[in-house]
Structures are given as structure tokens and as C-alpha cells.
Design a protein around this motif. Structure first.
Motif, PDB file in Angstrom:
ATOM      1  N   GLY A  10       0.820  -1.063  -0.158  1.00  0.00           N
ATOM      2  CA  GLY A  10       0.016   0.032   0.019  1.00  0.00           C
ATOM      3  C   GLY A  10       1.011   1.521  -0.241  1.00  0.00           C
ATOM      4  O   GLY A  10       1.859   1.125  -0.509  1.00  0.00           O
ATOM      5  N   SER A  34       0.164  -9.524  -1.163  1.00  0.00           N
ATOM      6  CA  SER A  34      -0.937  -8.361  -1.180  1.00  0.00           C
ATOM      7  C   SER A  34      -2.198  -8.684  -1.871  1.00  0.00           C
ATOM      8  O   SER A  34      -1.891  -9.295  -2.896  1.00  0.00           O
ATOM      9  CB  SER A  34      -0.318  -6.847  -1.673  1.00  0.00           C
ATOM     10  OG  SER A  34      -0.853  -5.957  -1.014  1.00  0.00           O
ATOM     11  N   ARG A  35      -3.039  -8.225  -1.392  1.00  0.00           N
ATOM     12  CA  ARG A  35      -4.600  -8.531  -2.155  1.00  0.00           C
ATOM     13  C   ARG A  35      -4.645  -8.117  -3.702  1.00  0.00           C
ATOM     14  O   ARG A  35      -4.915  -8.536  -4.532  1.00  0.00           O
ATOM     15  CB  ARG A  35      -5.871  -8.274  -1.470  1.00  0.00           C
ATOM     16  CG  ARG A  35      -5.628  -9.274  -0.394  1.00  0.00           C
ATOM     17  CD  ARG A  35      -6.640  -8.584   0.821  1.00  0.00           C
ATOM     18  NE  ARG A  35      -6.503  -7.243   1.034  1.00  0.00           N
ATOM     19  CZ  ARG A  35      -7.359  -6.721   2.120  1.00  0.00           C
ATOM     20  NH1 ARG A  35      -8.099  -7.397   2.674  1.00  0.00           N
ATOM     21  NH2 ARG A  35      -7.139  -5.442   2.111  1.00  0.00           N
ATOM     22  N   ALA A  36      -3.952  -6.670  -3.583  1.00  0.00           N
ATOM     23  CA  ALA A  36      -4.101  -6.247  -4.932  1.00  0.00           C
ATOM     24  C   ALA A  36      -2.574  -5.458  -5.305  1.00  0.00           C
ATOM     25  O   ALA A  36      -2.407  -5.210  -6.478  1.00  0.00           O
ATOM     26  CB  ALA A  36      -5.179  -4.776  -4.758  1.00  0.00           C
ATOM     27  N   PRO A  67      -2.430  -1.838  11.396  1.00  0.00           N
ATOM     28  CA  PRO A  67      -2.171  -2.524  12.815  1.00  0.00           C
ATOM     29  C   PRO A  67      -3.081  -3.679  12.923  1.00  0.00           C
ATOM     30  O   PRO A  67      -2.722  -4.754  13.521  1.00  0.00           O
ATOM     31  CB  PRO A  67      -2.053  -1.341  13.887  1.00  0.00           C
ATOM     32  CG  PRO A  67      -2.509  -0.147  13.211  1.00  0.00           C
ATOM     33  CD  PRO A  67      -2.403  -0.296  11.862  1.00  0.00           C
ATOM     34  N   PRO A  69      -4.933  -6.042  11.114  1.00  0.00           N
ATOM     35  CA  PRO A  69      -4.883  -7.366  10.668  1.00  0.00           C
ATOM     36  C   PRO A  69      -3.218  -7.813  10.827  1.00  0.00           C
ATOM     37  O   PRO A  69      -3.026  -8.962  10.425  1.00  0.00           O
ATOM     38  CB  PRO A  69      -4.970  -7.006   9.082  1.00  0.00           C
ATOM     39  CG  PRO A  69      -4.923  -5.624   9.071  1.00  0.00           C
ATOM     40  CD  PRO A  69      -5.060  -5.021  10.134  1.00  0.00           C
ATOM     41  N   ARG A  70      -2.256  -7.107  11.364  1.00  0.00           N
ATOM     42  CA  ARG A  70      -0.783  -7.412  11.203  1.00  0.00           C
ATOM     43  C   ARG A  70      -0.573  -8.364  12.204  1.00  0.00           C
ATOM     44  O   ARG A  70       0.234  -9.437  11.811  1.00  0.00           O
ATOM     45  CB  ARG A  70      -0.037  -6.097  11.634  1.00  0.00           C
ATOM     46  CG  ARG A  70       1.245  -6.280  11.174  1.00  0.00           C
ATOM     47  CD  ARG A  70       2.346  -4.901  11.284  1.00  0.00           C
ATOM     48  NE  ARG A  70       1.830  -3.727  11.008  1.00  0.00           N
ATOM     49  CZ  ARG A  70       1.717  -2.813  11.646  1.00  0.00           C
ATOM     50  NH1 ARG A  70       2.113  -2.858  13.025  1.00  0.00           N
ATOM     51  NH2 ARG A  70       1.231  -1.487  11.151  1.00  0.00           N
ATOM     52  N   ASP A 166      -2.089   7.916  14.848  1.00  0.00           N
ATOM     53  CA  ASP A 166      -1.413   6.930  13.723  1.00  0.00           C
ATOM     54  C   ASP A 166      -0.111   7.809  13.547  1.00  0.00           C
ATOM     55  O   ASP A 166       0.914   7.626  13.332  1.00  0.00           O
ATOM     56  CB  ASP A 166      -2.253   6.636  12.675  1.00  0.00           C
ATOM     57  CG  ASP A 166      -1.428   6.292  11.370  1.00  0.00           C
ATOM     58  OD1 ASP A 166      -1.136   5.150  11.770  1.00  0.00           O
ATOM     59  OD2 ASP A 166      -1.076   6.874  10.493  1.00  0.00           O
TER      60      ASP A 166
HETATM   61  P1  NAP Z   1      -2.603   1.190   3.534  1.00  0.00           P
HETATM   62  O1  NAP Z   1      -2.099   1.866   2.332  1.00  0.00           O
HETATM   63  O2  NAP Z   1      -4.147   1.906   3.624  1.00  0.00           O
HETATM   64  O3  NAP Z   1      -2.518  -0.215   3.736  1.00  0.00           O
HETATM   65  C1  NAP Z   1      -1.425  -1.016   3.309  1.00  0.00           C
HETATM   66  C2  NAP Z   1      -1.711  -2.269   2.435  1.00  0.00           C
HETATM   67  O4  NAP Z   1      -2.113  -3.267   3.528  1.00  0.00           O
HETATM   68  C3  NAP Z   1      -2.891  -2.237   1.641  1.00  0.00           C
HETATM   69  O5  NAP Z   1      -2.548  -1.671   0.455  1.00  0.00           O
HETATM   70  C4  NAP Z   1      -3.642  -3.747   1.831  1.00  0.00           C
HETATM   71  O6  NAP Z   1      -3.052  -4.208   0.605  1.00  0.00           O
HETATM   72  C5  NAP Z   1      -3.010  -4.345   2.998  1.00  0.00           C
HETATM   73  N1  NAP Z   1      -4.261  -4.325   4.056  1.00  0.00           N
HETATM   74  C6  NAP Z   1      -5.067  -3.276   4.408  1.00  0.00           C
HETATM   75  N2  NAP Z   1      -6.087  -3.787   5.163  1.00  0.00           N
HETATM   76  C7  NAP Z   1      -5.893  -5.235   5.189  1.00  0.00           C
HETATM   77  C8  NAP Z   1      -6.521  -6.070   5.781  1.00  0.00           C
HETATM   78  N3  NAP Z   1      -7.691  -5.981   6.700  1.00  0.00           N
HETATM   79  N4  NAP Z   1      -5.887  -7.421   5.692  1.00  0.00           N
HETATM   80  C9  NAP Z   1      -5.092  -7.669   5.096  1.00  0.00           C
HETATM   81  N5  NAP Z   1      -4.361  -6.753   4.359  1.00  0.00           N
HETATM   82  C10 NAP Z   1      -4.649  -5.419   4.354  1.00  0.00           C
HETATM   83  O7  NAP Z   1      -1.805   1.778   4.601  1.00  0.00           O
HETATM   84  P2  NAP Z   1      -0.335   2.605   4.804  1.00  0.00           P
HETATM   85  O8  NAP Z   1      -0.444   3.993   4.878  1.00  0.00           O
HETATM   86  O9  NAP Z   1       0.678   1.935   3.937  1.00  0.00           O
HETATM   87  O10 NAP Z   1       0.076   2.087   6.403  1.00  0.00           O
HETATM   88  C11 NAP Z   1       0.471   0.836   6.686  1.00  0.00           C
HETATM   89  C12 NAP Z   1       1.371   0.892   7.916  1.00  0.00           C
HETATM   90  O11 NAP Z   1       2.521   1.772   7.772  1.00  0.00           O
HETATM   91  C13 NAP Z   1       0.363   1.516   9.137  1.00  0.00           C
HETATM   92  O12 NAP Z   1       0.533   0.925  10.199  1.00  0.00           O
HETATM   93  C14 NAP Z   1       0.849   3.084   9.076  1.00  0.00           C
HETATM   94  O13 NAP Z   1       0.590   3.657  10.553  1.00  0.00           O
HETATM   95  C15 NAP Z   1       2.274   2.788   8.798  1.00  0.00           C
HETATM   96  N6  NAP Z   1       2.774   4.124   8.293  1.00  0.00           N
HETATM   97  C16 NAP Z   1       2.019   4.686   7.221  1.00  0.00           C
HETATM   98  C17 NAP Z   1       2.662   6.110   6.554  1.00  0.00           C
HETATM   99  C18 NAP Z   1       1.971   6.713   5.547  1.00  0.00           C
HETATM  100  O14 NAP Z   1       2.582   7.911   5.457  1.00  0.00           O
HETATM  101  N7  NAP Z   1       0.878   6.275   5.104  1.00  0.00           N
HETATM  102  C19 NAP Z   1       3.981   6.379   7.175  1.00  0.00           C
HETATM  103  C20 NAP Z   1       4.742   5.634   8.086  1.00  0.00           C
HETATM  104  C21 NAP Z   1       4.065   4.370   8.601  1.00  0.00           C
HETATM  105  P3  NAP Z   1      -4.062  -5.136  -0.440  1.00  0.00           P
HETATM  106  O15 NAP Z   1      -5.272  -4.492   0.013  1.00  0.00           O
HETATM  107  O16 NAP Z   1      -3.407  -5.154  -1.578  1.00  0.00           O
HETATM  108  O17 NAP Z   1      -3.921  -6.407   0.475  1.00  0.00           O
END
Ligand code: NAP
Length: 302
Positions: A10, A34-36, A67, A69-70, A166
């Protein structure tokens, strides 16, 4: 090079993890789950169990999922004898991370609860400067526009998504790293939009005259700043810890950058057969949700 599998392709995986892995001599991105999402030229699985079964040659898994599903992924990876790197926050609850610590110890694998903001260039020199100072107070000003940084990520307002914490937990990861003494929460006010399960803003007061303002409704200029008052003058960590000012003067800082540093640290941990787990930033979030006064505010939509 060590083979690594990235799970959850993601926003943060694409923005930071893939470039950090590709830019490192320690790692080879050998598979994704990843699913997508996929990464060009890298074997892509949609099912984690299948990856674990078909790629026993990949010893390390980095989990970039939100967090909630992790935990299940981490537990399966450890059970399959893989070393595990967790994005922040390391879990949806502290107890589940404690459980992972026990599993990793029993399995003899590395568990790394990463805190990317601690790797910002100004953090280590700030910690070093503060180490022998008398601290008289500190303030966190962490205000950003959730619509700009988390478009469509509705999980941030669902249970376990942490809301404004977050990003706010990044500030907590820095302040718990740089202050020479621990702090504990004394009071908090949390603003919950009436349609959300997590707070959109928070005002916090800790011991030692440490205060924090967190807000996810900030349009225009964004603020990710921490100031620390000492008897020797003020220290400022600006722009998420990337800029450092000491007593009004800019201090030149440099480093690998946040995510390259996390992957360098993971390489060291795997090599030395050790783990690195710190839940303190999450303790402060949990304390806010335990002690904080809840105020309901107008509905909010991403
Ligand atoms: P995101 O894009 O919404 O999610 C990351 C990926 O996780 C999605 O593309 C999805 O991939 C998978 N996912 C989501 N829900 C899921 C579920 N219920 N079961 C299985 N897979 C699932 O989130 P993100 O912003 O990358 O954040 C992910 C983590 O990184 C969080 O803990 C966040 O705090 C941390 N983080 C984010 C940022 C930021 O700027 N965004 C910065 C630092 C840290 P698929 O649908 O392809 O499976």
C-alpha cells in the motif's frame, strides 16, 4: 544479500519500503504478498500461507499492513521460523505484541518493532545533546491534514486505527527516545468526531511539564515539531525530526534517512540473532485512551 518478503503493498510500502530495500546492499526483495498491490519484477502472492509454503528460502518478512490485521501475519511468520519486521504501531494492542515477543523468543527469530521517526536525522544528535541537560519542559506540536496524507484510508478512523495517534505516535516515538527521563501522562482531552471510533485531535499533559497538541484537521502549513526547554537553552526538532536547532542555531545533521536506517538496523539484528522491541510510544497512546476526557465533535469524512 538476504531475501525479504514485503507484505501489504500500500502507501508506505510503495513510498518508502520498496525504495529502501532496493537501495540496500543487505536485502533482495524476493516476494510480495498483497491482495491488490504488486512490485514490478517481484514474485507476487495474494495469499500469505502460500508464500510461506512455497518460499522457505525467504528468511525475513516485513509487514506493512495496518495494525489490526498485522498480528495474524506476524504470528504465522514466526511460527514458520521467519524473522519479522513490524511497521509502526507494532500492533493493535500491547498484549498482542507481548505475545509476539514470546513467540519470537521461543522460535529463536528476530522481532523488530520499527519506529521510523526515531531514525530521522536530527533525533540521535538531539538525544546526545539532551543527555546531560536539565530538562524544564517540552512541547509537541503535531498537526497535519489527514485528507492529504491518508486519502481513502478509512481504517484510521475504525477501532484499532488510532486516529490522530497514527501520526502522533511518531512524535511519541521521538520524545521517548530523546528525553533522558521517562514521562507519564497526567491528563488528556480527546476529540472524537461523532461518526468515528478514533480521535481526530488530542491535547496531552505529561509529568515534567511536557505537553502535546495533536490535530488531524490542519490545512495549509503542516507541523511536526518538538521543542525541549533546558537550563542550557532550547532544542528544536523540526519537520518530523529531520531538522535540528540548538539554542536558536541550525545544526547540520545527516544520515541514511529513516527507512534505509530501519532496514540497516534489521540487517544487524538478524545477523546478531537479537530482537529490538519497544512499546513505550504505544503506552502513551493507550494511557491517553485510558485517562483522556472524551469530547464528541462534528462528523468527519475523508
Ligand atoms: P494502506 O495503504 O491503507 O495499507 C497498506 C496495505 O495493507 C494495503 O495496500 C492492503 O494491501 C493491506 N491491507 C489493508 N487492510 C488489510 C486487511 N484488513 N487485511 C490484509 N491486508 C490489508 O496503509 P499505509 O498508509 O501503507 O500504512 C500501513 C502501516 O504503515 C500503518 O501501520 C501506518 O501507520 C504505517 N505508516 C504509514 C505511513 C503513511 O504515510 N501512510 C507512514 C509511516 C508508517 P492489499 O489490499 O493489496 O492486500
Amino acid at each position: 544479500m538476504t531475501a525479504i518478503c514485503l507484505v501489504g503493498i500500500g502507501k508506505i510500502a510503495v513510498d518508502q519500503h520498496v525504495p529502501a530495500i532496493n537501495g540496500s546492499d543487505d536485502w533482495e526483495l524476493a516476494a510480495t504478498v498483497s491482495r491488490a498491490g504488486t512490485v514490478d519484477g517481484v514474485q507476487a502472492f495474494t495469499d500469505f500461507d502460500q508464500m510461506l509454503a512455497e518460499r522457505p528460502d525467504i528468511p525475513v518478512v516485513s509487514l506493512c499492513l495496518p495494525p489490526v490485521p498485522r498480528y495474524l501475519y506476524a504470528a504465522k511468520a514466526i511460527a514458520a521460523g521467519r524473522h519479522v519486521m513490524l511497521e509502526k504501531p507494532p500492533g493493535a494492542t500491547m498484549a498482542e505484541v507481548h505475545a509476539l515477543v514470546g513467540m519470537a523468543k521461543d522460535a529463536g527469530v528476530t522481532l523488530y518493532t520499527t519506529w521510523h521517526s526515531r531514525m530521522a536525522d536530527g533525533v540521535a544528535p538531539a538525544k546526545a545533546w539532551l543527555a546531560d541537560k536539565t530538562i524544564t519542559g517540552a512541547h509537541i506540536n503535531w498537526k497535519e491534514d489527514v485528507r492529504r496524507w491518508h486519502p481513502g484510508q478509512n481504517w484510521v478512523f475504525e477501532p484499532g486505527g488510532m486516529g490522530v495517534f497514527d501520526p502522533g505516535i511518531n512524535a511519541l516515538s521521538i520524545i521517548t527516545e530523546i528525553l533522558p527521563q521517562p514521562m507519564h501522562l497526567q491528563s488528556a482531552e480527546l476529540l472524537f468526531p461523532e461518526n468515528c471510533d478514533t480521535p481526530i485531535a488530542a491535547r496531552m499533559q505529561w509529568s515534567g511539564d511536557v505537553t502535546g497538541d495533536f490535530d488531524w484537521r490542519q490545512e495549509g502549513p503542516q507541523s511536526w515539531d518538538i521543542t525541549v526547554e533546558t537550563t542550557a537553552g532550547q532544542l528544536g526538532l523540526i519537520d518530523g525530526g529531520s531538522r535540528l536547532q540548538i539554542v536558536g542555531a541550525d545544526v547540520l545533521v545527516g544520515g541514511l534517512g529513516e527507512y534505509p536506517s530501519l532496514y540497516a538496523r534489521m540487517a544487524e539484528l538478524v545477523k546478531s540473532g537479537t530482537s529490538d522491541v519497544d512499546l513505550m510510544p504505544m503506552v502513551h497512546v493507550a494511557d491517553a485512551l485510558t485517562l483522556g476526557r472524551r469530547v464528541t465533535t462534528e462528523p468527519f469524512h475523508l
